[in-house]
Design an enzyme around this catalytic site. Structure first.
Site, PDB file in Angstrom:
ATOM      1  N   GLN A 220     -54.977  24.323  70.629  1.00  0.00           N
ATOM      2  CA  GLN A 220     -53.298  23.889  71.214  1.00  0.00           C
ATOM      3  C   GLN A 220     -52.558  24.957  72.360  1.00  0.00           C
ATOM      4  OE1 GLN A 220     -53.003  21.413  66.825  1.00  0.00           O
ATOM      5  NE2 GLN A 220     -51.970  20.953  68.802  1.00  0.00           N
ATOM      6  N   CYS A 368     -46.536  15.829  64.647  1.00  0.00           N
ATOM      7  CA  CYS A 368     -45.235  15.665  64.303  1.00  0.00           C
ATOM      8  C   CYS A 368     -44.179  16.891  64.673  1.00  0.00           C
ATOM      9  CB  CYS A 368     -45.001  15.861  62.372  1.00  0.00           C
ATOM     10  SG  CYS A 368     -43.592  16.340  62.093  1.00  0.00           S
ATOM     11  N   GLU A 737     -47.194  11.100  68.112  1.00  0.00           N
ATOM     12  CA  GLU A 737     -46.939  11.299  67.080  1.00  0.00           C
ATOM     13  C   GLU A 737     -46.054  10.119  66.387  1.00  0.00           C
ATOM     14  OE1 GLU A 737     -44.861  14.861  67.320  1.00  0.00           O
ATOM     15  OE2 GLU A 737     -43.107  14.174  67.237  1.00  0.00           O
TER      16      GLU A 737
END
Ligand code: CDP
Length: 783
Positions: A220, A368, A737
C-alpha cells in the site's frame, strides 16, 4: 448505471470504473502472477510455541533436501546485522528469531528451493530445540509486577510499551466531581485482522551486475517500503526499484514491512536470482499485523437533561510481541483522541497504555485512520449507555449534544480542529429515510408480545487525510502526497501519484479530478501508481488519505498545468494572457465568445508552437501538504430482529447516510460504503482472534476467523449529505473507512436495544448467536 468514461466535466458523476475490465476478466497482474526466469521459491518455518528459548537450530537435513538452495536462520541474519528491523511505530522486530520466540507462528527460518513444494517439504526437516517459557496472553496480567519480561532486548525491564494521553485531566476531573449523572462502561474492541483476499507476498530480484534490486511487493506504500528497505539493507535507495502491481485488498495489512520481505531480499542477494515468497492464509492471519485489541473504559459526566459535560477514557492496548503499529510517529495510540466524536464535550481526558504480550505483533489501522474505529465505537456505545440511564431516546440524546453547524471550524477538547459538518441534518435524513418513528412504534408493539427487535444508531465523526506534514510523519518522513501530470501532444495524459490503490478505483476517480481540471474526459487520462522509479514520492494509500492528500495534489497539479496552458492559449489566440478565460472546457477570449482553444489544441502547441522563450512541453509535479485533516461523518441506523430459539441476529435494515464532502464519483463512494459496512458487520457479529492460555492462536484461518459471504451480508441502504471541506482543493473528504469506523456501534447498539427489556446494557463484540442465546436463557427466555 455507470456513465461512459468519455463524459466531459466528469467530477461528481458515476463514471464506470476504468480498472474493472481488467480486474473482472481475470487480467489483473497480482504478485503471484509474476514469473521471472530462474526464479526460486521461499517458505518460512514458524514457531509452534508462543514463548520459548531457542537452544539450537539444525538445518543440515533441510539443506540436503532435493531442490533446496539456501536455508536462512536468525543467526545468519545477525551476521549481516539484519536479525532485527525497525517497525513503523519506532520499535524493533525480529526478522528471524534469535535467542527466543515471542509468539506462535513467529518466523524462525526460511528455506529457498526450486519449487514451493520442495521448500515446504524441507521446512519439516529443520530441527529446532525449543525450551518453553511462561506465556503472557492477558495484557492486564502483562502489566503486573511479577509478570515474565517478554522483551529481554529492551533496556526497560517491563512489558509496558508507552503511556500516552490527550486532553485536560484537571478540568475533566473537576467536571466529574460536580456532575449529576455519571455513566461508566468497559468496552473491548476484539483483535481482528484486515484479512485481504490476496495475502502478503513479494518477488525479490537482485541483479549483481547492475547492483540493482527490483522488488515486486503487494504494498500500500511502495515509496515508504523502498526507504525502509534502503535503511534496513544498506542498499542505496536509488538502487531499489519497488513495484507494487495490482493489489488484491490491503485494508492496512500491506503497509508494514514484514520479515518475509527481508528474507526474500537476503536470499536474492545471496543467490543472485529472483526469489518469490507468498504467504498462506494462515500465515497472513497469524503473523502479519492484526488490528484493534483495545480494552477501553469510558465514563461520561452529564446533566440530568442529557447535556454531556466531560469524557474520561482509559485504555490498555495489546500490541503483541512487537509494537508494529503503522501509526504516525507522534501518535503511539493513533488518532484515538478523536473519541469525543460528534459531541460538544466541555472537557475530555484520554489515556492509553501500550503492552507487550505473547501474540502476533501489530496493530495496524484496518480500514481506519489509526485507532479511529476504536474511538468511534467507544463513544457511540457509551452515548447509548447514557441514553438508557436517562431513559432518553438515543437519537434525541445525540441531537441535543451535537456540535452545531455554526461551531465549525470546531476546536475539540483533545486538540483537533474539525473542518466542517452538519450532523443534525445527516441524522435527521437517516431517521427520516428509515422511518424511525414508525419503527419505534413497531418495536413497542413487538415488545408487548415478547419479541426482541432493536434499533441502533451511530453518528460518528472521522478524522482522515494525514498529513499535514508539520504534525504527521512516519519514521521522520512527512505525510504529504503527490501527483505528476504529463500532457502529451495529442492531449492524452499520463498521471502518476504517490499513493497506491488496492481496489478503491483511483484509476477512475483521479482521472476524473485531472480531467475536470484540464477540460478532458476521464478516458483521456491514464493513472499510474505503485512504481517508485516513475511515481513521485508519496506515503501511500491507507487511512482514507488518498483523496484528502493525493486528490488535492492531483487537482492542484492540474491547475499548475493550466497556468502554463493559459500562456500558450493566449499565444494561439493572439491576445494578452489577461484576456483569456478558462470556461471549464476550453480557453476563450473575454468579450469574444466564438474564439476558443481546447486543452488538446494547447497540448499540441506545447510541443510544436510555444511562445518565444517558453520551455516546450506540458507537465507538472505537485507535492501537496494539506493544511488540516478532513472530518467525514455519518449517521448509521441498524434494525435487528433476534431469534429467541437460536440467538441469531438478523439485520433487517441498515441505513447509512455519509457526508464525505464533495463526491468525485457517487458510484465508487457507494461501493466503498458497501464494502466497509460488510467489514463492520463481520467485526460486529463474527470476527475475533482469541488465544488460549498457552498462546495458541484459536482463529488461524477462515474456518475459525469468519468472513461474510453474500448470503450473510445484509442489504445496505445509502444516502448522503454534502458539507464540503473548506480547505481541500476540491472540497472532498475521504470516505473509504467511514463505514468500517461507523457501523460496528450501530449493530451493537441495535442488539443491546433489542435486549434492553432484560436489563442488558452492553455486549462485547463479536455478537455470536451463542452469546445472545445465553443471555436469553439466563433471563428465562426459552422458546
Ligand atoms: O485512501 P483511499 O483511496 O483508501 O480512500 P479515499 O480517499 O476515501 O477514497 C476511496 C475512493 O472513493 C477513491 O476512489 C476516491 O477517489 C473516492 N472518493 C470519492 O469519489 N469522493 C470522495 N469525496 C471521497 C472519495
Amino acid at each position: 448505471m455507470a456513465l461512459q468514461q468519455t463524459e466531459l466535466r466528469p467530477m461528481g458523476k458515476s463514471i464506470g470504473r476504468k480498472e474493472d475490465p481488467r480486474l473482472i476478466r481475470g487480467k489483473g497482474r497480482y504478485i503471484d502472477d509474476i514469473m521471472l526466469p530462474n526464479m526460486l521459491y521461499m517458505c518460512v518455518l514458524r514457531s509452534p510455541y508462543a514463548h520459548a528459548r531457542i537452544r539450537r537450530i539444525d538445518a543440515s537435513a533441510a539443506l540436503a533436501a532435493p531442490g533446496v538452495k539456501l536455508v536462512i536462520t536468525g543467526e545468519d541474519l545477525a551476521g549481516m546485522n539484519l536479525a532485527w528491523m525497525p517497525t513503523m511505530a519506532g520499535d524493533t522486530q525480529m526478522v528471524l528469531a534469535t535467542g527466543k520466540v515471542l509468539f506462535q507462528y513467529q518466523e524462525v527460518a526460511a528455506v529457498v528451493a526450486e519449487t514451493r513444494a520442495q521448500a515446504e517439504d524441507a521446512l519439516q526437516l529443520i530441527e529446532v530445540d525449543y525450551e518453553p517459557l511462561p506465556v503472557v496472553v492477558d495484557p492486564f496480567k502483562a502489566l503486573e509486577p511479577d509478570a515474565p519480561i517478554l522483551r529481554e532486548d529492551k533496556e526497560k525491564k517491563s512489558n509496558h510499551i508507552f503511556h500516552w494521553e490527550a486532553g485536560d485531566r484537571e478540568q475533566t476531573e473537576a467536571l466529574f466531581r460536580d456532575a449529576p449523572v455519571i455513566v461508566k462502561q468497559d468496552v473491548r474492541f476484539p483483535r481482528v485482522h484486515p484479512s485481504p483476499l490476496e495475502p502478503c507476498g513479494c518477488v525479490a530480484d537482485y541483479n549483481s551486475a547492475t547492483g540493482r534490486l527490483t522488488f515486486y511487493v503487494t504494498s500500500q506504500a511502495p515509496h515508504a517500503h523502498r526507504t525502509v528497505l534502503a535503511m534496513v539493507s544498506g542498499l542505496p535507495e536509488h538502487q531499489i526499484h519497488v513495484i507494487s502491481p495490482d493489489v488484491g485488498g490491503g485494508f492496512g495489512n500491506k503497509v508494514p514491512v514484514y520479515p518475509g520481505y527481508v528474507c526474500a531480499i537476503v536470499a536474492s542477494l545471496k543467490l543472485g536470482v529472483p526469489v518469490k515468497w507468498i504467504e498462506t492464509r494462515t500465515e497472513n492471519i497469524t503473523s502479519t499485523n492484526f488490528a484493534r485489541d483495545y480494552h477501553m473504559t469510558a465514563e461520561i459526566a452529564a446533566r440530568e437533561d442529557g447535556r454531556v459535560l466531560a469524557l474520561r477514557v482509559k485504555t490498555v492496548a495489546d500490541h503483541g510481541a512487537f509494537d508494529a503499529a503503522a501509526d504516525p510517529s507522534k501518535f503511539p495510540a493513533g488518532l484515538f483522541s478523536i473519541v469525543t466524536g460528534s459531541y460538544d464535550f466541555r472537557s475530555a481526558f484520554v489515556e492509553v497504555d501500550g503492552v507487550y504480550t505473547n501474540k502476533a505483533p501489530g496493530g495496524v489501522a484496518y480500514r481506519c485512520s489509526f485507532r479511529v474505529t476504536e474511538a468511534s465505537y467507544l463513544i457511540e456505545r457509551v452515548m447509548d449507555v447514557l441514553a438508557r440511564r436517562l431513559q432518553m431516546d438515543p437519537a434525541e440524546l445525540r441531537l441535543r449534544n451535537f456540535i452545531r453547524k455554526d461551531q465549525f471550524p470546531y476546536h475539540s477538547p483533545t486538540g483537533w480542529v474539525y473542518d466542517s459538518g452538519d450532523y443534525e441534518k445527516t441524522l435527521n435524513l437517516a431517521l427520516q429515510r428509515i422511518g424511525y418513528a414508525e419503527l419505534r412504534k413497531e418495536q413497542a408493539e413487538k415488545r408487548a408480545r415478547g419479541e426482541f427487535m432493536g434499533i441502533g444508531i451511530s453518528t460518528f465523526t472521522e478524522i482522515v487525510g494525514a498529513g499535514p506534514g508539520h504534525t504527521f510523519d512516519i519514521m521522520g518522513i512527512k505525510m504529504f502526497d503527490s501527483a505528476q501530470i504529463r500532457v502529451h501532444p495529442t492531449g492524452k495524459v499520463i498521471a502518476r501519484l504517490g499513493v497506491r490503490h488496492q481496489g478503491q478505483g483511483h484509476e477512475t476517480t483521479f482521472a476524473q479530478i485531472i480531467a475536470e481540471e484540464l477540460g478532458l474526459s476521464a478516458d483521456d487520462v491514464l493513472i499510474e501508481e505503485g512504481d517508485t522509479d516513475t511515481a513521485p514520492y508519496g506515503l501511500g494509500t491507507y487511512a482514507s488519505r488518498s483523496t484528502p492528500t493525493a486528490g488535492g495534489a492531483a487537482a492542484l497539479c492540474g491547475r499548475r498545468i493550466r497556468e502554463k496552458a493559459r500562456k500558450i492559449a493566449a499565444h494561439l489566440l493572439e491576445v494578452g494572457e489577461d484576456d483569456v478565460i478558462w470556461d471549464g472546457l476550453a480557453f476563450t477570449v473575454k468579450g469574444l465568445p466564438g474564439r476558443s482553444v481546447s486543452m488538446k489544441d494547447v497540448a499540441f502547441a506545447a510541443y510544436t508552437n510555444v511562445p518565444e522563450g517558453m520551455e516546450p512541453g506540458l507537465e507538472a509535479t505537485y507535492y501537496y501538504d494539506p493544511p488540516n485533516l478532513t472530518f467525514p461523518n455519518g449517521a448509521y441506523i441498524a434494525v435487528v430482529d433476534i431469534d429467541k430459539g437460536t440467538g441469531a441476529v438478523k439485520v433487517r435494515r441498515f441505513m447509512a447516510v455519509d457526508d464525505c464532502g464533495n463526491v468525485i464519483n457517487p458510484m465508487i463512494v457507494e461501493g466503498q460504503v458497501h464494502g466497509g459496512l460488510t467489514e463492520g458487520f463481520a467485526i460486529a457479529f463474527m470476527q475475533d482472534i482469541p488465544y488460549d492460555a498457552d498462546g495458541n492462536c484459536l482463529a488461524p484461518n477462515w474456518m475459525d476467523y469468519l468472513v461474510p459471504t453474500s448470503l450473510d451480508t445484509p442489504h445496505w441502504e445509502t444516502d448522503r449529505t454534502v458539507t464540503p471541506s473548506p480547505h481541500h482543493p476540491i472540497g472532498a473528504k475521504g470516505v473509504g473507512e467511514s463505514p468500517n469506523v461507523g457501523s460496528p456501534a450501530a449493530f451493537v447498539n441495535a442488539v443491546v436495544d433489542a435486549l434492553s427489556p432484560l436489563g442488558v446494557e452492553h455486549i462485547d463484540m463479536p455478537i455470536f448467536p451463542w452469546k445472545v442465546w445465553s443471555i436469553l436463557r439466563e433471563h428465562g427466555i426459552d422458546e
